[in-house]
Write a protein that holds these residues in place. Structure first.
Motif: not given
Length: 129
Positions: A90-95, A100-102
């Motif tokens: 899955s694609k995760v996003h860096q905060t 942290n990742y979301v």
């Protein structure tokens, strides 16, 4: 895993048993093994005096930190193992803090979107008779 008793009924939580997932890591040219554990927050919410009654407490984390069973979280918890297993693909996003990742996922319960928000609940959960 020992079930939770809610309104006299046993609610199994075996679907939240610890698991291990493999996550490909291209820079290291190997898979990373990640151990996953699920906390009671997956099926409980914070006890709030005046909203909940003491007989609703199912978990005590510390002397002054109690939790009550949450049917909504419990129902959604059945989706967690599948969501966790899908993370490596899955694609995760860096905060903005860059540490942290979301992972964003749309959740539905009873064919309606479930929105997660912070803050105390304004309507009490039913008290078992």
């Amino acid at each position: 895993m020992k079930p939770i008793v809610y309104c006299g009924e046993e609610m199994p939580i075996g679907h939240l048993a610890p698991m291990r997932i493999a996550c490909p890591c291209a820079p290291m040219n190997r898979e990373l093994l990640i151990d996953v554990g699920f906390a009671n927050h997956c099926y409980t919410e914070k006890f709030i005096q005046g909203i909940h009654s003491p007989d609703q407490i199912v978990v005590t984390e510390a002397k002054d930190r109690h939790r009550v069973f949450c049917p909504i979280r419990y129902e959604l918890s059945f989706k967690l193992p599948e969501l966790i297993e899908a993370l490596p693909r899955s694609k995760v996003h860096q905060t903005s803090q860059r540490r942290n990742y979301v992972y964003v996922v749309r959740l539905e319960l009873e064919k309606r979107p479930y929105e997660i928000s912070k803050g105390p609940r304004t309507t009490p959960r039913p008290i078992c008779a």
